[in-house]
Design a protein around this motif. Structure first.
Motif, short mmCIF file in Angstrom:
data_model
loop_
_atom_site.label_atom_id
_atom_site.label_comp_id
_atom_site.label_asym_id
_atom_site.label_seq_id
_atom_site.Cartn_x
_atom_site.Cartn_y
_atom_site.Cartn_z
N LEU A 1 -90.39 -50.94 -3.25
CA LEU A 1 -89.61 -51.78 -4.16
C LEU A 1 -88.89 -52.90 -3.41
O LEU A 1 -88.36 -53.81 -4.02
CB LEU A 1 -88.58 -50.93 -4.92
CG LEU A 1 -89.15 -49.87 -5.86
CD1 LEU A 1 -88.05 -48.96 -6.37
CD2 LEU A 1 -89.86 -50.53 -7.03
N VAL B 1 -97.57 -44.27 -5.06
CA VAL B 1 -96.14 -44.14 -5.33
C VAL B 1 -95.48 -43.37 -4.19
O VAL B 1 -95.32 -42.15 -4.27
CB VAL B 1 -95.92 -43.40 -6.67
CG1 VAL B 1 -94.44 -43.37 -7.03
CG2 VAL B 1 -96.72 -44.05 -7.78
N GLY C 1 -100.32 -47.87 -8.92
CA GLY C 1 -100.85 -46.86 -8.01
C GLY C 1 -100.06 -46.79 -6.71
O GLY C 1 -99.25 -47.66 -6.42
N ILE D 1 -87.16 -48.01 -14.34
CA ILE D 1 -88.54 -47.55 -14.16
C ILE D 1 -88.54 -46.07 -13.78
O ILE D 1 -87.52 -45.54 -13.37
CB ILE D 1 -89.28 -48.36 -13.07
CG1 ILE D 1 -88.58 -48.21 -11.72
CG2 ILE D 1 -89.38 -49.82 -13.47
CD1 ILE D 1 -89.37 -48.76 -10.55
N THR E 1 -91.32 -44.66 -11.73
CA THR E 1 -91.76 -44.67 -10.33
C THR E 1 -92.10 -46.10 -9.94
O THR E 1 -92.25 -46.97 -10.80
CB THR E 1 -93.03 -43.82 -10.11
OG1 THR E 1 -94.10 -44.41 -10.86
CG2 THR E 1 -92.83 -42.38 -10.53
N SER E 2 -92.25 -46.28 -8.65
CA SER E 2 -92.52 -47.62 -8.14
C SER E 2 -93.96 -48.06 -8.39
O SER E 2 -94.26 -49.25 -8.35
CB SER E 2 -92.22 -47.68 -6.64
OG SER E 2 -92.92 -46.63 -5.97
N GLY E 3 -94.85 -47.13 -8.68
CA GLY E 3 -96.27 -47.44 -8.74
C GLY E 3 -96.64 -48.54 -9.72
O GLY E 3 -97.47 -49.39 -9.43
N ASN E 4 -96.01 -48.51 -10.90
CA ASN E 4 -96.37 -49.50 -11.92
C ASN E 4 -95.39 -50.65 -12.01
O ASN E 4 -95.41 -51.40 -12.98
CB ASN E 4 -96.50 -48.81 -13.28
CG ASN E 4 -97.74 -47.95 -13.35
OD1 ASN E 4 -98.77 -48.30 -12.78
ND2 ASN E 4 -97.65 -46.82 -14.02
N ALA E 5 -94.53 -50.77 -11.02
CA ALA E 5 -93.44 -51.75 -11.13
C ALA E 5 -93.75 -53.07 -10.44
O ALA E 5 -92.89 -53.95 -10.38
CB ALA E 5 -92.17 -51.14 -10.54
N TRP E 6 -94.95 -53.22 -9.92
CA TRP E 6 -95.24 -54.39 -9.09
C TRP E 6 -94.99 -55.71 -9.80
O TRP E 6 -94.47 -56.66 -9.22
CB TRP E 6 -96.68 -54.33 -8.60
CG TRP E 6 -96.83 -53.39 -7.45
CD1 TRP E 6 -97.04 -52.05 -7.53
CD2 TRP E 6 -96.74 -53.70 -6.06
NE1 TRP E 6 -97.10 -51.51 -6.27
CE2 TRP E 6 -96.93 -52.49 -5.36
CE3 TRP E 6 -96.54 -54.88 -5.34
CZ2 TRP E 6 -96.91 -52.43 -3.97
CZ3 TRP E 6 -96.53 -54.82 -3.96
CH2 TRP E 6 -96.71 -53.61 -3.29
N ARG E 7 -95.39 -55.79 -11.07
CA ARG E 7 -95.22 -57.06 -11.78
C ARG E 7 -93.73 -57.40 -11.88
O ARG E 7 -93.34 -58.56 -11.81
CB ARG E 7 -95.86 -56.95 -13.17
CG ARG E 7 -95.82 -58.24 -13.92
CD ARG E 7 -96.50 -58.14 -15.27
NE ARG E 7 -96.08 -59.20 -16.13
CZ ARG E 7 -96.23 -59.21 -17.44
NH1 ARG E 7 -96.80 -58.17 -18.03
NH2 ARG E 7 -95.80 -60.22 -18.16
N ILE F 1 -91.18 -56.21 -9.83
CA ILE F 1 -90.41 -56.33 -8.59
C ILE F 1 -90.76 -57.57 -7.80
O ILE F 1 -90.01 -57.95 -6.91
CB ILE F 1 -90.58 -55.08 -7.69
CG1 ILE F 1 -92.04 -54.87 -7.28
CG2 ILE F 1 -90.00 -53.85 -8.37
CD1 ILE F 1 -92.26 -53.73 -6.30
#
Lengths: 380, 345
Positions: free
Chosen positions: B168, B161, B159, A22, A24-30, A32
């Motif tokens: 994470l 970040v 959103g 990825i 950034t972490s912002g769009n990784a919720w689904r 992670i």
């Protein structure tokens, strides 16, 4: 969306070890929420790409971003993947590489890809395709998959159509009879998995669709139950939609006189007046013009700003051209080649896909819960 | 005029850059004495970006004798250690929400504050919205009669970040979307109605931080007629944020932005919308500025801040109880019964 669906599918498969990468972490919720370990890379930084791809034998490129990321980022990704000896590189392209609207022969991948400005999505994706093909010729086997709009749970495309239906800005062309090319996200995932063994030095381009004769009316009919209280979509004639579409992406030509007028327009002068010296000069000029009389001042203003324009309150002005316009594409792309070359077989029908999407939407928005009686007050 | 309050900003990440630092610069009562971050280059770059020259330090101990208070805006799992170090050195703290990533860690911070007799304020900045204050007042006065049910939601597609990427990791966050997004409302819910008598959570975590959470609450009442509430949070779906109350007077709604207004749809005239507004004609101030100045005043006047460590502990207790009472939301949608788990949550 495609990357997350792919990872979720592969996590259940013990024959493939997946490494989600990825930015950034912002769009990784689904992704992670499963606890899967993700690696972070910046496509503009080769070192971070190399660290992220360590140990990988295949790469699936689902990345998106601005032009720099799409071009320089892909160049870096291809270089690193090639350096580490990746055995297969699957690139997600788009049917848009065949133009918008595409030529009538683009039912098949053998059709010519027209030149498009690099600033357009199709132009950018076409440029990417050429880069992937170049890397394949240089030794890294590749495969280019061209999906149309993607449906199924989490579909950004369907979410956007729903928003448009809710606000009454979606216009249906010729009673919705136009071709709507779709692929369910999990059909696309199947194509990607099949394609892992189908990468070659030619990096062929393959359409991946649901392989059904879906129309826009079918799509809208499937979504309307999710939009309680929404108005019926308005009807639009082909000529009107074509006109709106042309107005949506106007070709800006350089016009020296227009630019000069813009420089002295009130908008630009208001910005310049923030500087005290320029404000003083502007004040002096305005004073000089005013001293020549009100009639002259009015004439000057008219010459620079033009007459006051009041737009007509036409219903078509509210049409969402970006979403309604694709009804003009008119070509059904065929996935025959994908079936023949990589053994692609759509697992989910259009009906399955829409049913899954509706269940997902109702659940995520809460339409099917007892609290909807209150929640609905928060929606437009 | 009292001397400027010498402030250390601990953590040079996103919330400091976007909110705490601008608030401190806007305040006439505060001077930014130090920016503390183990990534000193990042701290230095932040100072340069705003054209200020505070001391840059890797650790709060390096500036302890030169500051009057510290804002701790670091990843959740680091709050305890940093807060204890500050409080042990006699430095009051304003800790970003949530206070810590476990009740035990939060309790350690609160106890340390009470031992040192120093302020522990917590960054539930939405308490400083005018609408929060007004709604609390109206609820206390039973302006709408009895609240029968309530519902709150907030959802974004991704959103936020943080530079450290700590979200994470479930352990670093102390949970998932319920902590990152939901904690602001849980704090206000506790503020409005106190601690609930029954709670329940459904979320979609299968090992990592959950992306979707649906929390249920029950408040028992003396007359046996319980008030029930639900809250829905998402990091995968856009949900217009806001609170809805079903009351004797009608449906009350309040959006989740600083300028949102309380709207009543009267029971007898649901086609109408009555806007309920306080008298103040002044434009609203930035909540981070209000929060910071409340912290400064609490330190100087020896009073409690608007959001105390003890109150924030209740949020942590509630969060722990919710996670302890969770069921799984299934997120597989093809021919499966996933929808049932969501509908019944």
């Amino acid at each position: 969306m495609v990357g997350a669906a792919l990872v979720e599918d592969v996590l259940d498969d013990h024959e493939i070890e997946v490494v989600p990468v990825i930015h950034t972490s912002g769009n990784a919720w689904r992704l992670i929420r499963s606890g899967v370990e993700v690696r972070i890379a910046d496509l503009l930084d080769k070192e971070s790409i190399a660290a992220a791809l360590r140990g990988c034998t295949h790469v699936v490129n689902c990345s998106r971003g601005d032009t720099k990321v799409m071009l320089s980022g892909l160049r870096n990704l291809l270089a690193v993947a090639s350096n580490i000896g990746v055995r297969g590189f699957i690139h997600l392209s788009s049917v848009m590489v065949y133009g918008d609207p595409p030529g009538p022969d683009s039912a098949s991948e053998t059709a010519a890809t027209p030149r498009q400005p690099i600033a357009s999505y199709g132009g950018l994706k076409l440029h990417q395709d050429l880069m992937v093909k170049g890397a394949a010729r240089a030794g890294m086997p590749g495969l280019i998959l061209c999906p149309p709009n993607i449906s199924g749970p989490y579909s950004y495309f369907l979410n956007a159509i729903i928003s448009s239906l809710q606000t009454g800005s979606f216009a249906l062309l010729e009673e919705g009879s136009a071709v709507c090319n779709l692929v369910d996200v999990n059909n696309l995932v199947q194509a990607i998995l099949k394609g892992l063994d189908g990468c070659t030095r030619e990096a062929p381009r393959l359409f991946v669709t649901d392989d059904e004769d879906t129309t826009w009316k079918q799509v809208i009919d499937a979504l309307l139950p999710l939009c309680p209280g929404a108005p019926e979509p308005m009807s639009i004639e082909r000529g009107d939609l074509v006109k709106l579409r042309e107005g949506f992406s106007p070709r800006h030509r350089i016009n020296l006189l227009g630019s000069m007028k813009h420089l002295v327009s009130s908008d630009v002068r208001a910005a310049l007046r923030k500087d005290p010296l320029l404000a003083r000069i502007d004040g002096a000029l305005r004073g000089a013009v005013a001293s020549l009389g009100a009639a002259f001042e009015d004439k000057m203003r008219l010459a620079v700003e033009g007459p006051i324009h009041i737009a007509r309150a036409e219903p078509m002005r509210s049409v969402n051209v970006q979403l309604s316009g694709p009804q003009l594409r008119g070509v059904r792309h065929s996935c025959t080649q994908a079936k023949a070359l990589i053994g692609y077989k759509p697992r989910y029908s259009f009906a399955n896909s829409m049913e899954a999407y509706r269940a997902w939407f109702r659940s995520h928005v809460g339409q099917n819960s007892s609290s909807w009686a209150l929640a609905r007050y928060l929606w437009p | 005029m009292p001397q400027e309050f010498r402030l250390a900003l601990v953590g040079a990440g996103l919330v400091t850059a976007g909110s705490h630092l601008p608030a401190a610069l806007a305040s006439t009562r505060v001077r930014i004495e130090a920016i503390v971050d183990p990534a000193v280059e990042r701290a230095g770059a932040l100072a340069r970006k705003f054209g200020i020259k505070p001391e840059i330090a890797p650790d709060v101990a390096a500036v302890a004798n030169r500051i009057d208070g510290a804002v701790i805006a670091t990843p959740n799992h680091t709050h305890k250690e940093i807060a204890l170090r500050c409080l042990d050195a006699g430095i009051p703290v304003l800790v970003e929400k949530p206070l810590a990533n476990s009740h035990a860690d939060g309790l350690a911070i609160v106890n340390a504050g009470e031992r040192a007799a120093k302020v522990v304020a917590v960054g539930y900045c939405l308490r400083f919205w005018r609408s929060t204050t007004l709604l609390k007042h109206l609820l206390d006065e039973a302006y709408f009669g009895r609240v029968r049910r309530f519902y709150h939601q907030f959802g974004t597609v991704g959103g936020w970040v943080p530079l450290s990427g700590y979200i994470l990791n479930r352990q670093s966050v102390g949970g998932g979307v319920l902590v990152v997004t939901g904690t602001h409302f849980l704090d206000r819910m506790l503020h409005f109605w106190g601690y609930p008598d029954g709670v329940h959570l459904a979320d979609d975590s299968t090992g990592g931080p959950e992306a979707n959470a649906i929390a249920s609450f029950r408040y028992d009442r003396d007359d046996g007629d319980a008030m029930e509430g639900k809250a829905r949070y998402s990091k995968t779906t856009a949900l217009p944020g806001g609170l809805v109350l079903e009351t004797d007077a009608g449906i009350v709604t309040l959006g989740e932005t600083s300028d949102s207004e309380i709207i009543l749809r009267p029971r007898m005239h649901p086609e109408l919308c009555e806007v309920i507004r306080g008298r103040s004609g002044q434009p609203p101030k930035d909540v981070f500025l209000l929060q910071l100045e409340d912290f400064v005043d609490a330190c100087r006047e020896g009073r409690a801040p608007r959001v105390t460590g003890r109150e924030a502990l209740e949020s942590l207790r509630l969060m722990a109880e919710l996670y302890g009472n969770r069921v799984q939301l299934i997120d597989r949608w093809y021919g499966q019964k996933a929808e049932v788990t969501w509908a019944s949550a």
